[in-house]
Design an enzyme around this catalytic site. Structure first.
Site, PDB file in Angstrom:
ATOM      1  N   GLU A 220      38.984  58.452  46.954  1.00 45.88           N
ATOM      2  CA  GLU A 220      38.544  58.769  48.249  1.00 45.88           C
ATOM      3  C   GLU A 220      38.539  60.417  48.379  1.00 45.88           C
ATOM      4  O   GLU A 220      37.645  60.939  48.823  1.00 45.88           O
ATOM      5  CB  GLU A 220      39.409  58.411  49.491  1.00 45.88           C
ATOM      6  CG  GLU A 220      39.273  57.023  49.900  1.00 45.88           C
ATOM      7  CD  GLU A 220      37.906  56.572  50.498  1.00 45.88           C
ATOM      8  OE1 GLU A 220      37.382  57.650  50.903  1.00 45.88           O
ATOM      9  OE2 GLU A 220      37.448  55.711  50.597  1.00 45.88           O
ATOM     10  N   GLU A 223      35.437  61.413  46.275  1.00 45.69           N
ATOM     11  CA  GLU A 223      34.432  61.159  47.015  1.00 45.69           C
ATOM     12  C   GLU A 223      33.861  62.178  48.399  1.00 45.69           C
ATOM     13  O   GLU A 223      33.142  62.754  48.397  1.00 45.69           O
ATOM     14  CB  GLU A 223      34.313  59.669  47.648  1.00 45.69           C
ATOM     15  CG  GLU A 223      34.244  58.604  46.693  1.00 45.69           C
ATOM     16  CD  GLU A 223      34.125  57.241  47.187  1.00 45.69           C
ATOM     17  OE1 GLU A 223      34.129  56.306  46.604  1.00 45.69           O
ATOM     18  OE2 GLU A 223      34.379  57.216  48.432  1.00 45.69           O
ATOM     19  N   GLU A 224      35.168  62.423  49.068  1.00 43.11           N
ATOM     20  CA  GLU A 224      35.111  63.309  50.301  1.00 43.11           C
ATOM     21  C   GLU A 224      34.796  64.691  49.744  1.00 43.11           C
ATOM     22  O   GLU A 224      34.325  65.425  50.598  1.00 43.11           O
ATOM     23  CB  GLU A 224      36.095  62.791  51.154  1.00 43.11           C
ATOM     24  CG  GLU A 224      36.057  61.602  51.861  1.00 43.11           C
ATOM     25  CD  GLU A 224      37.060  61.232  52.824  1.00 43.11           C
ATOM     26  OE1 GLU A 224      37.784  62.271  53.323  1.00 43.11           O
ATOM     27  OE2 GLU A 224      36.850  60.255  53.424  1.00 43.11           O
TER      28      GLU A 224
END
Lengths: 341, 341
Positions: A220, A223-224
């Site tokens: 995460e 990705e972010e």
């Protein structure tokens, strides 16, 4: 699944953990299953059934079955295979007229009742949804559904239905990532509760089916924000109920160690991302005025300062080819491990 | 949900924890939601959507809806209500002929497309399963199912489908319960992997939807052995994948403090239950030869001896009326809490 992503970045336990790796030791493979089986709940009231009924531990119905077709005498019945719990499995692979299906199903159920069969599982691919109604009218209930199939069940005997329940939880992660300048990695999301509020929040996301908590947190963040990290510890977790169609949620707050520093935000979901001085982060009203939020941040800071121990991971093998992570207080457990290994 | 069942039996944090109880402090109620929302993943690509889309945070479709019927011009369409994410919700409450349903659904979808609607949710009670096929032929996919209903979804626009996924995990608990004589509470199960092997195992069981981990551990021990206990800590937890129709499992090993000692086994599932000297328990081959099992037992012993700290609980409020537990290293966190409260 990446072990690297989840190993502790300074790991006195790495040696010990190797003993849990099937690649370096066959023993756990041979011996962990009894543990796992003893750990998981009894969901079938049948002799010789496993914790979660072993047959249902696979997504492939073929692999569930003994691959013996149920003896169908001379009556025409549906093609079915026995499971290992005195039940049968129907996996409709070809299209069929619904009225023909209804009559075959009726004949099949009466035969299975005569044979003393218990649970009948029926997997209907979406393209065979013309058969759902006949199955329901024959006494089947819904068990679970995925985008492309519907699983129905029918407990034939008069004994209590002991078929296992559907999945009950969703799991999510939040990442506390701090650099050497005591700046925490924060984002502003394009959507969601805080969209447009100017609030800088920790990266968060859902843990996918089959994904490890420690891997999901690293994914995460990548990705972010584009930041590479290594999992350190679960520093706390939280329960939440009736959160999603009545399902429960577990949310794990993870401390991650940054391994890169140049931010590249995820354009689709993230409005902005930055390294933010921890004091500025904590001064935000949402953090400052929220006892729980403030408390979790303090735990993160304390962990960063080496004054808090959460749960870190050891990789172990559950069964033949499966790896899984054990999360525990590595620091307190070290003496035990040292004494053992 | 019982707080007592989950409080630590000697709790320096009780005072602090009271601050998290909505009953004694309104603040958490007012402020915890932003935390929770910030913690949960973004599943809808829509402005103003919450972490998990707020509408889907309820089991009641009625409560999801703005209670405004979608303007249906003069065309006859299905009765539907708007959700808060630019989508609509159909809750079929009356029976309908499937061909009439099919034509109404077609007209409805084309109207919603013109109106720029996004996700269409359709809840079909089991008694309306005659409509499943028409829905699938109209482009709906299965989202999830519970015994009495099937939820289907249809993402109308050409943008990527950002509808939230189904539940992904099951959760189970195992209980380490030791009395002052260093005897551990063990059982022999009527069913399951160890049935008939003579192996004495820890009580285990599944965590129900909406149930807390700490409550589930206490309940399972009470059900299987009749022993009253208090939750102390989660001492470790374990991930396992592809365990059940492809779903994942989280297994939490809990230390419980016995509050009663007379065993009354659960006749239906438990062959035998006893207090067993920890040395005898550990001498069993399944424990002795299984590194992970042996290790978990040592963690339990170490915890019993006060040399290990796992995660204990504080009760907090998530939203209006909901309570939830935060699990963390209470011992290491105490100074922070002391400094704050």
């Amino acid at each position: 699944m990446s072990f690297r992503a989840c190993k502790r970045f300074s790991s006195p336990l790495l040696q010990a953990s190797k003993l849990f790796l099937s690649s370096s030791s066959p023993a756990p493979q041979l011996h962990v299953r009894p543990l796992v089986d003893s750990l998981i709940p009894q969901t079938q009231g049948l002799k010789k059934s496993f914790g979660f009924p072993r047959p249902y531990m696979s997504t492939s119905l073929a692999s569930l079955a003994k691959e013996e077709e149920v003896a169908s005498k001379d009556i025409e019945t549906l093609r079915a295979v026995e499971d290992q719990h005195g039940g049968v499995i129907i996996n409709m692979e070809e299209s069929m007229d619904s009225s023909l299906f209804a009559s075959l199903l009726e004949a099949s159920i009466s035969q299975w009742r005569d044979q003393g069969k218990k649970g009948v599982w029926m997997k209907l691919a979406r393209e065979h949804s013309n058969l759902v109604d006949s199955a329901v009218k024959a006494g089947f209930r819904f068990h679970h559904a995925e985008p492309d199939y519907l699983m129905l069940v029918n407990w034939i005997p008069d004994t209590p239905d002991t078929l296992p329940a559907n999945a009950s939880h969703r799991v999510a992660v939040g990442a506390f990532v701090m650099n050497a300048n005591r700046e925490v990695l924060v984002v502003q999301e394009s959507n969601g509760r805080f969209s447009g509020t100017g609030f800088w929040k920790l990266p968060t996301g859902g843990v996918d089916e089959g994904e490890d908590i420690c891997t999901a947190a690293v994914r995460e963040v990548k990705e972010e924000t584009g930041i590479e990290t290594e999992f350190v510890e679960v520093i706390a977790f939280k329960e939440r109920h009736k959160a999603f169609f009545g399902k429960s949620e577990l949310f794990f707050v993870c401390m991650l160690q940054p391994r890169s520093f140049k931010i590249e935000r995820q354009v689709s979901e993230i409005e902005a991302a930055q390294w933010m001085a921890i004091e500025d982060y904590m001064a935000q009203p949402f953090v400052r005025d929220n006892e729980l939020f403030d408390f979790l941040t303090k735990i993160g800071l304390s962990k960063f300062g080496g004054k808090y121990t959460g749960f870190s991971t050891i990789l172990s093998s559950t069964s033949s080819s499966k790896k899984s992570y054990l999360y525990f207080n590595n620091k307190d457990a070290s003496p035990m491990i040292a004494s053992k290994f």
